[in-house]
Scaffold this active site. Structure first.
Site, PDB file in Angstrom:
ATOM      1  N   HIS A  99       0.760  -1.236   0.006  1.00  0.00           N
ATOM      2  CA  HIS A  99       0.101   0.101   0.013  1.00  0.00           C
ATOM      3  C   HIS A  99       0.787   1.295  -0.035  1.00  0.00           C
ATOM      4  CE1 HIS A  99       0.740  -1.145   4.181  1.00  0.00           C
ATOM      5  NE2 HIS A  99       0.409  -0.038   4.525  1.00  0.00           N
ATOM      6  N   HIS A 101       1.092   5.241   1.052  1.00  0.00           N
ATOM      7  CA  HIS A 101       0.552   6.263   2.036  1.00  0.00           C
ATOM      8  C   HIS A 101       0.472   7.652   1.206  1.00  0.00           C
ATOM      9  CE1 HIS A 101       0.769   3.771   5.904  1.00  0.00           C
ATOM     10  NE2 HIS A 101       1.771   3.220   5.010  1.00  0.00           N
TER      11      HIS A 101
END
Length: 145
Positions: A99, A101
């Site tokens: 992922h 940020h």
């Protein structure tokens, strides 16, 4: 389901969704560094940069850029953003589903994203460069086989 992000993608776990398309999801971080801290998640599970296709990383960056732009033009009043992928446990990755940020920033927000950034030093830059060049050459030759 053992992966919290896969559970969010499937709808089995709750999240505040800010972006979604067929392949990616953008959700607000449950423990944000700043207001509007968003995670860009591919719906297809991969763990980290070692097993994620380059095209996926590029797509995550493009979506992250759009969210960063939105943070600047929204009521969040961001005038900058940190865009980060934590790759592996030693790099503070805590959920092992890759992922990105997007951390909206404001001038003077007092948030210290990475301590030691000002005084950072590499004791042997030449050797670090040599090691990386050798590893990249090895990767290049492996990809050509």
């Amino acid at each position: 389901m053992s992966c919290v992000f896969c559970a969010i993608v499937s709808g089995e776990a709750p999240a505040i969704r800010v972006y979604e398309d067929d392949d990616y999801l953008g959700i607000l971080d449950i423990r944000p560094f700043t207001r509007g801290h968003t995670l860009v998640i591919p719906k297809q599970h991969t763990v980290d940069l070692t097993d994620t296709p380059a095209a996926t990383v590029a797509d995550m960056a493009a979506i992250g850029q759009r969210i960063a732009r939105a943070a600047r033009t929204s009521g969040l009043h961001a005038d900058g953003n940190n865009i980060v992928i934590n790759d592996g446990k030693s790099a503070f990755q805590s959920v092992f589903h890759i992922h990105l940020h997007v951390v909206p920033r404001r001038a003077g927000d007092k948030f210290s994203f990475a301590k030691g950034m000002v005084l950072r030093r590499d004791p042997d830059r030449e050797e670090s460069g040599r090691l990386l060049r050798a590893a990249l050459a090895q990767l290049d030759s492996a990809e050509q086989d």
